[in-house]
Design a protein around this motif. Structure first.
Motif, PDB file in Angstrom:
ATOM      1  N   ALA A  28      37.078  52.116  45.317  1.00  0.00           N
ATOM      2  CA  ALA A  28      38.011  51.193  44.668  1.00  0.00           C
ATOM      3  C   ALA A  28      37.803  49.770  45.176  1.00  0.00           C
ATOM      4  O   ALA A  28      37.833  48.809  44.400  1.00  0.00           O
ATOM      5  CB  ALA A  28      39.449  51.642  44.904  1.00  0.00           C
ATOM      6  N   LEU A  29      37.569  49.624  46.480  1.00  0.00           N
ATOM      7  CA  LEU A  29      37.339  48.303  47.052  1.00  0.00           C
ATOM      8  C   LEU A  29      36.039  47.694  46.528  1.00  0.00           C
ATOM      9  O   LEU A  29      35.992  46.514  46.171  1.00  0.00           O
ATOM     10  CB  LEU A  29      37.290  48.406  48.580  1.00  0.00           C
ATOM     11  N   LEU A  30      35.004  48.489  46.446  1.00  0.00           N
ATOM     12  CA  LEU A  30      33.724  48.016  45.923  1.00  0.00           C
ATOM     13  C   LEU A  30      33.857  47.589  44.463  1.00  0.00           C
ATOM     14  O   LEU A  30      33.366  46.530  44.065  1.00  0.00           O
ATOM     15  CB  LEU A  30      32.667  49.109  46.058  1.00  0.00           C
ATOM     16  N   LEU A  31      34.544  48.386  43.676  1.00  0.00           N
ATOM     17  CA  LEU A  31      34.753  48.059  42.262  1.00  0.00           C
ATOM     18  C   LEU A  31      35.551  46.768  42.119  1.00  0.00           C
ATOM     19  O   LEU A  31      35.224  45.914  41.290  1.00  0.00           O
ATOM     20  CB  LEU A  31      35.467  49.214  41.556  1.00  0.00           C
ATOM     21  N   THR A  32      36.551  46.589  42.945  1.00  0.00           N
ATOM     22  CA  THR A  32      37.358  45.365  42.908  1.00  0.00           C
ATOM     23  C   THR A  32      36.511  44.142  43.236  1.00  0.00           C
ATOM     24  O   THR A  32      36.611  43.109  42.578  1.00  0.00           O
ATOM     25  CB  THR A  32      38.532  45.472  43.900  1.00  0.00           C
ATOM     26  N   CYS A  33      35.651  44.267  44.253  1.00  0.00           N
ATOM     27  CA  CYS A  33      34.772  43.154  44.621  1.00  0.00           C
ATOM     28  C   CYS A  33      33.811  42.795  43.487  1.00  0.00           C
ATOM     29  O   CYS A  33      33.617  41.624  43.180  1.00  0.00           O
ATOM     30  CB  CYS A  33      33.983  43.507  45.872  1.00  0.00           C
ATOM     31  N   VAL A  34      33.233  43.795  42.867  1.00  0.00           N
ATOM     32  CA  VAL A  34      32.287  43.549  41.775  1.00  0.00           C
ATOM     33  C   VAL A  34      32.987  42.878  40.599  1.00  0.00           C
ATOM     34  O   VAL A  34      32.476  41.907  40.027  1.00  0.00           O
ATOM     35  CB  VAL A  34      31.613  44.866  41.341  1.00  0.00           C
ATOM     36  N   THR A  40      35.702  41.075  40.666  1.00  0.00           N
ATOM     37  CA  THR A  40      36.101  39.722  41.063  1.00  0.00           C
ATOM     38  C   THR A  40      34.927  38.755  40.945  1.00  0.00           C
ATOM     39  O   THR A  40      35.067  37.648  40.425  1.00  0.00           O
ATOM     40  CB  THR A  40      36.647  39.722  42.502  1.00  0.00           C
ATOM     41  N   LEU A  41      33.768  39.173  41.426  1.00  0.00           N
ATOM     42  CA  LEU A  41      32.584  38.316  41.328  1.00  0.00           C
ATOM     43  C   LEU A  41      32.194  38.078  39.872  1.00  0.00           C
ATOM     44  O   LEU A  41      31.815  36.968  39.500  1.00  0.00           O
ATOM     45  CB  LEU A  41      31.419  38.936  42.089  1.00  0.00           C
ATOM     46  N   ALA A  42      32.300  39.095  39.043  1.00  0.00           N
ATOM     47  CA  ALA A  42      31.973  38.942  37.623  1.00  0.00           C
ATOM     48  C   ALA A  42      32.939  37.975  36.956  1.00  0.00           C
ATOM     49  O   ALA A  42      32.536  37.145  36.139  1.00  0.00           O
ATOM     50  CB  ALA A  42      32.003  40.296  36.927  1.00  0.00           C
ATOM     51  N   ALA A  43      34.206  38.056  37.314  1.00  0.00           N
ATOM     52  CA  ALA A  43      35.206  37.152  36.732  1.00  0.00           C
ATOM     53  C   ALA A  43      34.939  35.714  37.146  1.00  0.00           C
ATOM     54  O   ALA A  43      35.092  34.790  36.342  1.00  0.00           O
ATOM     55  CB  ALA A  43      36.611  37.585  37.151  1.00  0.00           C
ATOM     56  N   CYS A  44      34.521  35.506  38.388  1.00  0.00           N
ATOM     57  CA  CYS A  44      34.213  34.145  38.855  1.00  0.00           C
ATOM     58  C   CYS A  44      33.044  33.559  38.067  1.00  0.00           C
ATOM     59  O   CYS A  44      33.074  32.401  37.673  1.00  0.00           O
ATOM     60  CB  CYS A  44      33.868  34.156  40.345  1.00  0.00           C
ATOM     61  N   GLU A  45      32.023  34.352  37.851  1.00  0.00           N
ATOM     62  CA  GLU A  45      30.874  33.870  37.088  1.00  0.00           C
ATOM     63  C   GLU A  45      31.270  33.567  35.649  1.00  0.00           C
ATOM     64  O   GLU A  45      30.813  32.592  35.072  1.00  0.00           O
ATOM     65  CB  GLU A  45      29.739  34.894  37.128  1.00  0.00           C
ATOM     66  N   THR A  46      32.128  34.386  35.064  1.00  0.00           N
ATOM     67  CA  THR A  46      32.579  34.156  33.697  1.00  0.00           C
ATOM     68  C   THR A  46      33.374  32.862  33.612  1.00  0.00           C
ATOM     69  O   THR A  46      33.172  32.059  32.698  1.00  0.00           O
ATOM     70  CB  THR A  46      33.437  35.340  33.215  1.00  0.00           C
ATOM     71  N   ALA A  47      34.255  32.633  34.555  1.00  0.00           N
ATOM     72  CA  ALA A  47      35.064  31.412  34.558  1.00  0.00           C
ATOM     73  C   ALA A  47      34.182  30.182  34.769  1.00  0.00           C
ATOM     74  O   ALA A  47      34.386  29.149  34.139  1.00  0.00           O
ATOM     75  CB  ALA A  47      36.129  31.495  35.644  1.00  0.00           C
ATOM     76  N   LYS A  48      33.189  30.317  35.629  1.00  0.00           N
ATOM     77  CA  LYS A  48      32.284  29.201  35.882  1.00  0.00           C
ATOM     78  C   LYS A  48      31.496  28.857  34.613  1.00  0.00           C
ATOM     79  O   LYS A  48      31.341  27.690  34.268  1.00  0.00           O
ATOM     80  CB  LYS A  48      31.319  29.553  37.011  1.00  0.00           C
TER      81      LYS A  48
END
Length: 45
Positions: free
Chosen positions: A5-11, A13-21
């Protein structure tokens, strides 16, 4: 289970940051295009 669950959350989160950028870059380019168009109209007047 917690590790997964922690690994999935990290992935996600990183994908969302790239999308927002990426969205920020697109919005910035659109703003520049609008600014350029406005400048061209002012010069034409």
């Amino acid at each position: 289970m917690i590790r997964t669950a922690l690994l999935l959350t990290c992935v996600l989160t990183l994908a969302a940051c790239e999308t927002a950028k990426g969205a920020g870059r697109d919005i910035e380019k659109a703003g520049q295009a609008i600014g350029n168009a406005a400048s061209n109209v002012q010069k034409a007047l």
